[in-house]
Scaffold this motif. Sequence first.
Motif, PDB file in Angstrom:
ATOM      1  N   LEU A  24      43.371 -28.562  46.148  1.00 47.14           N
ATOM      2  CA  LEU A  24      44.810 -28.803  46.219  1.00 47.14           C
ATOM      3  C   LEU A  24      45.129 -29.827  47.308  1.00 47.14           C
ATOM      4  O   LEU A  24      45.967 -30.712  47.114  1.00 47.14           O
ATOM      5  N   ALA A  25      44.451 -29.710  48.449  1.00 48.16           N
ATOM      6  CA  ALA A  25      44.688 -30.660  49.535  1.00 48.16           C
ATOM      7  C   ALA A  25      44.350 -32.081  49.095  1.00 48.16           C
ATOM      8  O   ALA A  25      45.086 -33.033  49.403  1.00 48.16           O
ATOM      9  N   LYS A  26      43.272 -32.226  48.348  1.00 52.04           N
ATOM     10  CA  LYS A  26      42.879 -33.551  47.868  1.00 52.04           C
ATOM     11  C   LYS A  26      43.898 -34.087  46.871  1.00 52.04           C
ATOM     12  O   LYS A  26      44.238 -35.286  46.891  1.00 52.04           O
ATOM     13  N   ALA A  27      44.425 -33.196  46.021  1.00 52.38           N
ATOM     14  CA  ALA A  27      45.363 -33.628  44.988  1.00 52.38           C
ATOM     15  C   ALA A  27      46.678 -34.107  45.588  1.00 52.38           C
ATOM     16  O   ALA A  27      47.330 -35.007  45.035  1.00 52.38           O
ATOM     17  N   ILE A  28      47.106 -33.523  46.712  1.00 49.30           N
ATOM     18  CA  ILE A  28      48.402 -33.883  47.281  1.00 49.30           C
ATOM     19  C   ILE A  28      48.266 -34.832  48.462  1.00 49.30           C
ATOM     20  O   ILE A  28      49.273 -35.222  49.075  1.00 49.30           O
ATOM     21  N   PRO A  32      42.553 -30.201  54.152  1.00 52.97           N
ATOM     22  CA  PRO A  32      42.526 -28.744  53.903  1.00 52.97           C
ATOM     23  C   PRO A  32      43.013 -27.943  55.105  1.00 52.97           C
ATOM     24  O   PRO A  32      43.653 -26.901  54.930  1.00 52.97           O
ATOM     25  N   SER A  33      42.716 -28.397  56.315  1.00 56.45           N
ATOM     26  CA  SER A  33      43.157 -27.657  57.501  1.00 56.45           C
ATOM     27  C   SER A  33      44.681 -27.660  57.617  1.00 56.45           C
ATOM     28  O   SER A  33      45.299 -26.652  58.002  1.00 56.45           O
ATOM     29  N   TYR A  34      45.300 -28.797  57.268  1.00 52.84           N
ATOM     30  CA  TYR A  34      46.765 -28.872  57.337  1.00 52.84           C
ATOM     31  C   TYR A  34      47.387 -27.986  56.261  1.00 52.84           C
ATOM     32  O   TYR A  34      48.393 -27.294  56.500  1.00 52.84           O
ATOM     33  N   LEU A  35      46.770 -27.954  55.071  1.00 58.38           N
ATOM     34  CA  LEU A  35      47.260 -27.077  54.008  1.00 58.38           C
ATOM     35  C   LEU A  35      47.129 -25.622  54.426  1.00 58.38           C
ATOM     36  O   LEU A  35      48.009 -24.793  54.128  1.00 58.38           O
ATOM     37  N   ASN A  36      46.053 -25.296  55.137  1.00 58.37           N
ATOM     38  CA  ASN A  36      45.867 -23.928  55.614  1.00 58.37           C
ATOM     39  C   ASN A  36      46.998 -23.519  56.572  1.00 58.37           C
ATOM     40  O   ASN A  36      47.505 -22.391  56.520  1.00 58.37           O
ATOM     41  N   LEU A  37      47.394 -24.448  57.453  1.00 57.00           N
ATOM     42  CA  LEU A  37      48.496 -24.167  58.373  1.00 57.00           C
ATOM     43  C   LEU A  37      49.807 -23.965  57.604  1.00 57.00           C
ATOM     44  O   LEU A  37      50.620 -23.096  57.957  1.00 57.00           O
ATOM     45  N   ILE A  38      50.010 -24.762  56.555  1.00 55.57           N
ATOM     46  CA  ILE A  38      51.227 -24.622  55.740  1.00 55.57           C
ATOM     47  C   ILE A  38      51.256 -23.252  55.070  1.00 55.57           C
ATOM     48  O   ILE A  38      52.284 -22.567  55.067  1.00 55.57           O
ATOM     49  N   GLU A  39      50.108 -22.850  54.515  1.00 59.62           N
ATOM     50  CA  GLU A  39      50.068 -21.580  53.790  1.00 59.62           C
ATOM     51  C   GLU A  39      50.263 -20.388  54.710  1.00 59.62           C
ATOM     52  O   GLU A  39      50.632 -19.300  54.242  1.00 59.62           O
ATOM     53  N   HIS A  40      50.017 -20.558  55.981  1.00 58.47           N
ATOM     54  CA  HIS A  40      50.238 -19.474  56.939  1.00 58.47           C
ATOM     55  C   HIS A  40      51.538 -19.669  57.724  1.00 58.47           C
ATOM     56  O   HIS A  40      51.733 -19.051  58.767  1.00 58.47           O
ATOM     57  N   LEU A  49      56.592 -33.444  50.004  1.00 55.97           N
ATOM     58  CA  LEU A  49      55.290 -32.784  49.944  1.00 55.97           C
ATOM     59  C   LEU A  49      55.372 -31.526  49.083  1.00 55.97           C
ATOM     60  O   LEU A  49      54.441 -31.225  48.319  1.00 55.97           O
ATOM     61  N   LEU A  50      56.465 -30.797  49.202  1.00 56.06           N
ATOM     62  CA  LEU A  50      56.615 -29.582  48.400  1.00 56.06           C
ATOM     63  C   LEU A  50      56.665 -29.922  46.916  1.00 56.06           C
ATOM     64  O   LEU A  50      56.117 -29.191  46.078  1.00 56.06           O
ATOM     65  N   LYS A  51      57.310 -31.035  46.586  1.00 57.19           N
ATOM     66  CA  LYS A  51      57.344 -31.462  45.190  1.00 57.19           C
ATOM     67  C   LYS A  51      55.944 -31.800  44.684  1.00 57.19           C
ATOM     68  O   LYS A  51      55.591 -31.472  43.545  1.00 57.19           O
ATOM     69  N   ARG A  52      55.121 -32.429  45.542  1.00 61.92           N
ATOM     70  CA  ARG A  52      53.750 -32.752  45.120  1.00 61.92           C
ATOM     71  C   ARG A  52      52.939 -31.479  44.903  1.00 61.92           C
ATOM     72  O   ARG A  52      52.149 -31.395  43.957  1.00 61.92           O
ATOM     73  N   ILE A  53      53.152 -30.490  45.773  1.00 58.65           N
ATOM     74  CA  ILE A  53      52.431 -29.224  45.609  1.00 58.65           C
ATOM     75  C   ILE A  53      52.861 -28.538  44.319  1.00 58.65           C
ATOM     76  O   ILE A  53      52.026 -28.034  43.551  1.00 58.65           O
TER      77      ILE A  53
END
Length: 551
Positions: A24-28, A32-40, A49-53
Amino acid sequence: MTRIAIGRRIRESRMDAGVTQTDLAKAIGISPSYLNLIEHDKRLIGGALLKRIAGALDTPLAVLSGANDAPLASEVAELARSLSFRGLDEAAASRFTGQYPDWANAFVQLHRRYRDATETALALSDRLSQDPALMELSHAVLTQISAIRSFAEIMEQYPDLEPAERERFCGIIADQSDRLGSSAREMIALLDGARNAPTPTSPQSEVDDFIHHCDNHLPRLEEAADALRARLETSIEMLPAAIENRLVRTHGLTIRRGRANIDRRDVRRHDLVLLDEEALDATHRFQLARTLADLELGDVTEELVADDRLTSDESRDIARRAMANYAAGALLFPYDAFHDEAEATRYDIDRLAQRFGGSFEQIAHRLVTLRRPDAQGVPFAFLRADPAGNISKPFSIAGLRMPRLGGACPLWAVYAAQATPDRTVSQLAEMPSGEQFLFIARSQSKRAPVYGRAQARFSVMLGCDVVYGERVVYFDSYASGRASLATPVGFNCRSCPRSACAQRAQAAIISAPTPPGGAPPAAPRMDEAEAGGPESREQSRKQGLASTART
């Protein structure tokens, strides 16, 4: 309102789609570490960014953003405040709603059912004490139960009764039992209409129920009033003049000022607006606004009064007048400008009246309607009373029920205001269960004083939970929290357990008042009669039979 926490939703949507964090991090286009922070929920996320996700996960944007849950979070926070859960703020409500939206909705629905059940119980209690038919049936049921019990106790305590006497008593018990069954069936039949909700006893009650169901906020009328005000193309200060001009130029009406009761034929003319010369300017402005709303917003009003809750022509007529008054307030006091000014002045009614040219009652009415989810004002209850204590226009909030039948607690500020006309009175009211509410009241007349003419005066009161005290200027006098500043009150005498209250006018329903003249003596118990020997037993037996026969 604190934003909804959406990291958990992104994580759950990603896992449901079977996508790894890395993919998912690659697609948007992020790490991956930044996506992990977002998910937490350790990082805020922007709209792009939310639209891309959402696109990468093929998930609706509204599901991830929680946009539809913002009103739900606001309601959860409101319920927490109304239930005095003081440790739960808006941020906590947002986190709860963001992580568990289904549970948050269940919490809101559960509280609504509890509130409906409570209101039903209170309405039935009022009805039992006010409806003559139910009062008569209640008295009959209690009398029949007392008779059955008394005769049964005699037969149990005196096994040596003569057969004829025993047979007579059995017949009386059977007759009273039949009567009890008939009374109970009649009472159930009367109350059957209130099984799911209390049946209103009048068209006005139907309208009150309708307004409560709408939470005294009508978005359709708000939008229509905004559109009408835009057509007038004027400022708030010049709005009354623009309304009068439109009535004359566009609708061809004649506006006259005079004594409203001198020529009833003129009042009935459809091309004339007759303004009472003795009425205040604020009343004139409101009457003209209501007339224009009737002419140009009638279609919206008709859609609203077509609601199934209004079951008669009379209730729909009352509702039309209520809708016209609402529309006039929405026209004269624009929602956004009025809400912003109310917050800026900390709900200072006098300053709001000066800014918008309204009376105390008109401003108070408008404050109660500030319930739009994205711009909510302080939730106020509303009540109006005349000098005789008659209640009108009750509007309740969570925890503060305005009475519909009978009067309110005589210690409420709505009655105290009558002693100081044209002066705002505040009160920190403490209920028997410990809840505290801020009351704001004023007694005013709608007409200027004229020698030889009686003044029709009303006291108007607003009430809110003290949790909103910091937002309201009238709370400043009580901010120290000293217990001596609070006035012990109740809702009304019938439901108030304060036995030492000097203003009590009626006995509380939780007590067992003695009937005038004293209660008839109960049938004696055998252990009490035996203490006096055979003579006492026989005397007691005769007294018991005689008193029961009288019952």
